[in-house]
Scaffold this active site. Sequence first.
Site, PDB file in Angstrom:
ATOM      1  N   GLU A  38      -2.409 -22.983  23.214  1.00  0.00           N
ATOM      2  CA  GLU A  38      -1.534 -22.909  22.031  1.00  0.00           C
ATOM      3  C   GLU A  38      -0.388 -23.900  22.160  1.00  0.00           C
ATOM      4  O   GLU A  38       0.257 -23.982  23.211  1.00  0.00           O
ATOM      5  CB  GLU A  38      -0.998 -21.473  21.904  1.00  0.00           C
ATOM      6  CG  GLU A  38      -0.998 -20.958  20.485  1.00  0.00           C
ATOM      7  CD  GLU A  38      -2.395 -20.883  19.875  1.00  0.00           C
ATOM      8  OE1 GLU A  38      -2.693 -21.717  19.000  1.00  0.00           O
ATOM      9  OE2 GLU A  38      -3.176 -19.992  20.254  1.00  0.00           O
ATOM     10  N   HIS A  39      -0.147 -24.657  21.083  1.00  0.00           N
ATOM     11  CA  HIS A  39       0.881 -25.701  21.039  1.00  0.00           C
ATOM     12  C   HIS A  39       0.617 -26.791  22.083  1.00  0.00           C
ATOM     13  O   HIS A  39       1.533 -27.478  22.519  1.00  0.00           O
ATOM     14  CB  HIS A  39       2.282 -25.115  21.208  1.00  0.00           C
ATOM     15  CG  HIS A  39       2.739 -24.366  19.976  1.00  0.00           C
ATOM     16  ND1 HIS A  39       3.577 -24.919  19.040  1.00  0.00           N
ATOM     17  CD2 HIS A  39       2.431 -23.134  19.524  1.00  0.00           C
ATOM     18  CE1 HIS A  39       3.787 -24.036  18.070  1.00  0.00           C
ATOM     19  NE2 HIS A  39       3.108 -22.939  18.329  1.00  0.00           N
ATOM     20  N   ASP A  41      -1.971 -28.930  21.332  1.00  0.00           N
ATOM     21  CA  ASP A  41      -2.662 -29.998  20.573  1.00  0.00           C
ATOM     22  C   ASP A  41      -1.754 -31.209  20.339  1.00  0.00           C
ATOM     23  O   ASP A  41      -2.141 -32.336  20.615  1.00  0.00           O
ATOM     24  CB  ASP A  41      -3.289 -29.476  19.261  1.00  0.00           C
ATOM     25  CG  ASP A  41      -2.304 -28.824  18.300  1.00  0.00           C
ATOM     26  OD1 ASP A  41      -1.140 -28.582  18.691  1.00  0.00           O
ATOM     27  OD2 ASP A  41      -2.702 -28.557  17.150  1.00  0.00           O
ATOM     28  N   GLY A 126      -3.103 -17.248   5.210  1.00  0.00           N
ATOM     29  CA  GLY A 126      -1.782 -17.119   5.815  1.00  0.00           C
ATOM     30  C   GLY A 126      -1.758 -16.204   7.029  1.00  0.00           C
ATOM     31  O   GLY A 126      -0.699 -15.763   7.457  1.00  0.00           O
ATOM     32  N   LEU A 129      -5.503 -18.041  10.608  1.00  0.00           N
ATOM     33  CA  LEU A 129      -6.922 -18.317  10.871  1.00  0.00           C
ATOM     34  C   LEU A 129      -7.348 -19.613  10.175  1.00  0.00           C
ATOM     35  O   LEU A 129      -8.518 -19.930  10.086  1.00  0.00           O
ATOM     36  CB  LEU A 129      -7.794 -17.136  10.426  1.00  0.00           C
ATOM     37  CG  LEU A 129      -7.450 -15.829  11.157  1.00  0.00           C
ATOM     38  CD1 LEU A 129      -8.246 -14.661  10.594  1.00  0.00           C
ATOM     39  CD2 LEU A 129      -7.706 -15.961  12.658  1.00  0.00           C
ATOM     40  N   SER A 130      -6.348 -20.334   9.676  1.00  0.00           N
ATOM     41  CA  SER A 130      -6.545 -21.676   9.140  1.00  0.00           C
ATOM     42  C   SER A 130      -7.391 -21.716   7.872  1.00  0.00           C
ATOM     43  O   SER A 130      -8.326 -22.505   7.753  1.00  0.00           O
ATOM     44  CB  SER A 130      -7.147 -22.575  10.220  1.00  0.00           C
ATOM     45  OG  SER A 130      -6.399 -23.741  10.315  1.00  0.00           O
ATOM     46  N   ASP A 176      -7.385 -27.607  14.207  1.00  0.00           N
ATOM     47  CA  ASP A 176      -7.990 -26.730  13.205  1.00  0.00           C
ATOM     48  C   ASP A 176      -9.139 -27.407  12.458  1.00  0.00           C
ATOM     49  O   ASP A 176     -10.185 -26.808  12.232  1.00  0.00           O
ATOM     50  CB  ASP A 176      -6.921 -26.261  12.219  1.00  0.00           C
ATOM     51  CG  ASP A 176      -5.797 -25.526  12.923  1.00  0.00           C
ATOM     52  OD1 ASP A 176      -6.033 -25.020  14.031  1.00  0.00           O
ATOM     53  OD2 ASP A 176      -4.685 -25.468  12.375  1.00  0.00           O
TER      54      ASP A 176
HETATM   55  P1  ADP Z   1      -3.449 -20.491   6.977  1.00  0.00           P
HETATM   56  O1  ADP Z   1      -2.996 -20.077   8.328  1.00  0.00           O
HETATM   57  O2  ADP Z   1      -4.306 -19.463   6.350  1.00  0.00           O
HETATM   58  O3  ADP Z   1      -4.050 -21.848   6.968  1.00  0.00           O
HETATM   59  P2  ADP Z   1      -1.486 -21.834   5.385  1.00  0.00           P
HETATM   60  O4  ADP Z   1      -0.175 -21.407   4.842  1.00  0.00           O
HETATM   61  O5  ADP Z   1      -1.573 -23.041   6.207  1.00  0.00           O
HETATM   62  O6  ADP Z   1      -2.112 -20.556   6.112  1.00  0.00           O
HETATM   63  O7  ADP Z   1      -2.483 -22.077   4.172  1.00  0.00           O
HETATM   64  C1  ADP Z   1      -2.626 -21.116   3.170  1.00  0.00           C
HETATM   65  C2  ADP Z   1      -2.668 -21.842   1.834  1.00  0.00           C
HETATM   66  O8  ADP Z   1      -3.927 -22.545   1.726  1.00  0.00           O
HETATM   67  C3  ADP Z   1      -2.649 -20.911   0.643  1.00  0.00           C
HETATM   68  O9  ADP Z   1      -1.335 -20.587   0.282  1.00  0.00           O
HETATM   69  C4  ADP Z   1      -3.324 -21.772  -0.410  1.00  0.00           C
HETATM   70  O10 ADP Z   1      -2.434 -22.731  -0.930  1.00  0.00           O
HETATM   71  C5  ADP Z   1      -4.376 -22.507   0.391  1.00  0.00           C
HETATM   72  N1  ADP Z   1      -5.661 -21.787   0.386  1.00  0.00           N
HETATM   73  C6  ADP Z   1      -6.262 -21.142   1.391  1.00  0.00           C
HETATM   74  N2  ADP Z   1      -7.428 -20.599   1.003  1.00  0.00           N
HETATM   75  C7  ADP Z   1      -7.580 -20.917  -0.291  1.00  0.00           C
HETATM   76  C8  ADP Z   1      -8.578 -20.658  -1.265  1.00  0.00           C
HETATM   77  N3  ADP Z   1      -9.661 -19.942  -0.992  1.00  0.00           N
HETATM   78  N4  ADP Z   1      -8.391 -21.168  -2.500  1.00  0.00           N
HETATM   79  C9  ADP Z   1      -7.292 -21.880  -2.812  1.00  0.00           C
HETATM   80  N5  ADP Z   1      -6.327 -22.154  -1.933  1.00  0.00           N
HETATM   81  C10 ADP Z   1      -6.449 -21.681  -0.688  1.00  0.00           C
HETATM   82 MG    MG Z   2      -3.043 -23.637   7.537  1.00  0.00          MG
END
Ligand code: ADP
Ligand code: MG
Length: 387
Positions: A38-39, A41, A126, A129-130, A176
Amino acid sequence: MTTDSDVAARAAAAFSDRYGGKPDGLWAAPGRVNLIGEHTDYNDGFVLPFALPERVVVAAARTDAGWTACSDFTTETVTFGDVEAAAPGAVTGWAAYVAGVVWALRDAGFDVPPARLAIASDVPVGAGLSSSHALECAVLTALADLGDLDLPIEDRPRLVQRSENAYVGAPTGIMDQSASLRCRAGHALFLDCRSLEVEHIPFDVAAEGLAVLVLNSNAPHSHSDGEYGARRRSCEDAARILGVPALRDVPADGLETALKQLDDAVVRRRVRHVVTEDQRVLDTVELLRSGRIREIGPLLTASHASMRDDFEITVPQVDVAVEAALMAGAYGARMTGGGFGGCVLALIDADRAEAITAAVTSAYDQHGFTAPTPLVAVPSPGATRVG
Ligand code: ADP
Ligand code: MG
């Protein structure tokens, strides 16, 4: 056209509902969980993610001009053309992840096909899990196939990274995208973040009667807040003081000497995390290469302690989850992802998932935390066409 999962079927149905007719194809890219590293990369070090069965599916078809996208994540349909696709920041919100991929491809000289896209996903958003990279990788894979682009797999992660860094504006590393694009079923992806060399390390937990339980702490998680940038700057400053290109160049047996050259106690802790974490990744890979999966447990737990005490990126929810999972018999447990919330993973006997989830839930209850959400993470394949 085959639709091999509910998500793929939903994407295909959404395409027909929104645009009429059938898509030219379906492309999927998974979320990921980082087993350890972790951290490391952005310090040019080592990571060991694996892909989840949860994934984003894009149903897509070529069209005459511009790009249109809809997603089951939102009721909004977004259309953009050449102008927005040439200007980082012009498309904002969730559709920036789509426009960013178009921009990165065009910026690299590719003739990106105009397309309509319908997106469906079961990657938790969010949660660390990317989901954002799963979305970008699915879009990239779809556009590359639709346009018959000559784009080798090794070159794809950098393009997605450029999309997220330069168009979306999130300063993420290379792990990721590499995981979402390059992982294989039953394996973890040992990635050297400097050379981008990968090795597929056998990680067939089910065959050993084991499982990786992932618990979403449901604590707020954000990569883009100042803490991530602050950690990154500390590491870069330390590397400069130590006269190395990146902290990856401080070997584990040179750590004590390196720490003596650093005046700031906080920076010393940050460096100690990165250097010991790189070594834990290497040790984990060694154990997995010889099939000793259970024995990686203590390395996972040591990684958590290092993130908690030295890198200071954990929150009470994840510390409590790790503690409770270990008390309930996990072989090892750690927060996974960038920190300040997100998920905890635990290596457990396959038949203990419910009991360990219950133990963590009960501990959460005592602390007044929102209950965690469990997911059993099966090492799955990377991005591919699915229909
Ligand atoms: P994560 O850890 O899940 O990547 P992020 O904040 O980096 O969290 O990304 C989440 C953002 O990615 C959401 O707020 C949205 O803007 C976009 N996103 C993720 N999945 C989808 C989806 N299925 N459809 C549209 N946008 C998505
Ligand atoms: Mg993300």
